[in-house]
Scaffold this active site. Structure first.
Site, short mmCIF file in Angstrom:
data_model
loop_
_atom_site.label_atom_id
_atom_site.label_comp_id
_atom_site.label_asym_id
_atom_site.label_seq_id
_atom_site.Cartn_x
_atom_site.Cartn_y
_atom_site.Cartn_z
N CYS A 1 0.69 -1.28 0.10
CA CYS A 1 -0.05 0.03 -0.24
C CYS A 1 0.78 1.26 0.08
O CYS A 1 0.57 2.24 -0.88
CB CYS A 1 -0.91 0.09 1.08
SG CYS A 1 -2.14 -1.49 1.21
N PHE A 2 1.92 1.66 1.00
CA PHE A 2 2.28 2.85 1.44
C PHE A 2 3.11 3.22 -0.09
O PHE A 2 2.91 4.30 -0.49
CB PHE A 2 3.32 2.84 2.32
CG PHE A 2 2.61 2.86 3.47
CD1 PHE A 2 1.11 3.28 3.78
CD2 PHE A 2 3.20 2.29 4.91
CE1 PHE A 2 0.63 3.31 5.17
CE2 PHE A 2 2.41 2.59 6.23
CZ PHE A 2 1.29 3.32 6.21
#
Length: 449
Positions: free
Chosen positions: A280-281
């Protein structure tokens, strides 16, 4: 309280979840455990069979308990028609992989929505569609709503509604975060679907989180904005750690604890160590930069966060190598991007291990659950060990990259006897700072010496 822990009374509404991956299956299981009848749709017949047989296809804490509590409520299927006709609300949790330009690919999402829209042609009861997959801002209004309208022959609000409801989870902690979120984000096409989602989260979340309801474009932007801000905070903490190393007597934990007491800053993720990784990040940060570029917005802070994060692997390799002879054997403990997950996607620990191997080091590695995924990712570049003792035997240096409970309790006085004479221990998270081993050269990241 991590989950409801026991099967709740059956509720009158039926839900469906498209995509029984690591997040989707957790969501479907929690919904069923909370009393909903749930259809789980997936294109993988093996996953469908495993779920229906009561088996757990993924490594994720609490998932086995949740699925056991969901027995009789959760039905996995390959059949969209059975699930959509038999449910009132559908959550889409399919992959939107990052493209070469930094945006997200909508192919799986569009294919799923096309299948749903065809069924809506003949469904008389109003149906709610909830997109939980991460998308670029503008995707739902500009791409997905027109697609469903075109295929179904029904305009939004006429037989169906749509919402954007992304989750802010971390693998290895999915169920706890899903059932105890800081807040719930809802972008809605109309008030009805927003109220519907607010009711569902009120049932599955015992911490009674606030529900932030807004229009869809704001929710799409809020999703990647939040993750972009968190990556900036992580990167700031890592920069602060590097600064502390340059100042004798400085300690990043002491400084972070002090400034984290300021409510404008806060203490969460303000802990210098390994750079951010995972599914995600990194990609949400890149997507934010791409969005800014496409709209002529100056987003240098987000871009610099990405560049500074990349710098961490080179910095850590240099930190280790300046204390070693060229080609020295080393060990890396921890390969996943975070504890309690086998995922190694964009893991800086794995990147570091490969970087050291490419520099001529013999790299021995251990991880509680991610060894096989690491092997699939990088092959025979590394030497894989099922025990910490085997991994550290004979090496000149060990770097502990993960805050795993298994690593916190290691006896380095005993393990030090297995390592080479004069060996080094590099502690990225200062797990052993308060009880430093006597027989090893100890180095703590973020501490000035």
């Amino acid at each position: 309280m991590d989950t409801t822990r026991k099967q709740q009374p059956l509720r009158g509404e039926t839900l469906s979840v498209v995509g029984l991956g690591k997040l989707g299956l957790c969501m479907a299981g929690v919904f069923a455990e909370a009393g909903y009848k749930v259809f789980g749709i997936d294109v993988n017949p093996t996953v469908v069979e495993l779920v229906n047989d009561g088996q757990v296809p993924y490594v994720e804490p609490l998932l086995a308990d949740v699925l056991a509590n969901a027995r009789g409520r959760l039905t996995a299927t390959l059949d969209y028609r059975e699930a959509i006709m038999g449910s009132d609300i559908t959550f889409l949790v399919v992959a939107t992989p990052t493209q070469s330009d930094g945006t997200y690919g909508n192919e799986q999402l569009e294919a799923s929505l096309s299948s749903i829209a065809k069924i809506l042609q003949t469904k008389e009861k109003h149906h709610h569609i909830v997109v939980s997959s991460t998308v670029m801002p503008g995707t739902i209004n500009d791409v997905l709503i027109p697609l469903v309208e075109r295929v179904s022959g029904k305009t939004v609000g006429n037989g169906w509604s749509i919402a954007y409801n992304p989750e802010f989870i971390a693998m290895g902690n999915v169920i706890r975060i899903f059932t105890q979120p800081d807040f719930v984000l809802v972008g809605e096409s109309d008030a009805g679907i927003g109220e519907h989602l607010e009711e569902i989260y009120g049932i599955i979340c015992p911490n009674n989180p606030p529900v932030s309801r807004m229009n869809i474009i704001n929710a799409e932007l809020a999703k990647i904005s939040l993750n972009c801000f968190v990556t900036t905070k992580i990167t700031y903490a890592n920069m602060l750690a590097e600064m502390c190393e340059a100042l004798p007597g400085a300690n990043v934990d002491v400084v972070s604890k002090a400034i984290g007491q300021d409510t404008r800053i806060g203490s969460k993720v303000l802990k210098g160590g390994l750079g951010f990784g995972g599914p995600c990040f990194p990609r949400d940060n890149r997507a934010f930069v791409r969005l800014a570029n496409d709209h002529g917005v100056h987003a240098e802070l987000a871009h610099q966060t990405h560049l500074t994060n990349l710098h961490q692997v080179e910095r850590l390799r240099g930190w280790l190598e300046e204390n070693l002879e060229p080609g020295s054997p080393v060990a890396i403990l921890g390969l996943a991007y975070r504890p309690d997950t086998p995922l190694v996607e964009e893991s800086q620990a794995l990147q570091l291990a490969v970087s050291l191997a490419e520099k001529g080091h013999e790299v021995h590695v251990h991880d509680p659950v991610a060894l096989e995924n690491a092997r699939k990712e990088v092959g025979d570049k590394l030497l894989y060990h099922s025990s910490v003792e085997d991994a550290v035997t004979g090496v000149d240096a060990v770097m502990v990259t993960m805050m795993d409970p298994q690593y916190r309790d290691l006896d380095w006085d005993t393990l030090g006897e297995k390592m080479a004479s004069g060996a080094h221990l590099f502690d990225l998270w200062r797990l052993y700072f308060d009880h430093q081993p006597d027989k090893i050269n100890y180095h703590a990241l973020g501490v000035g010496v």
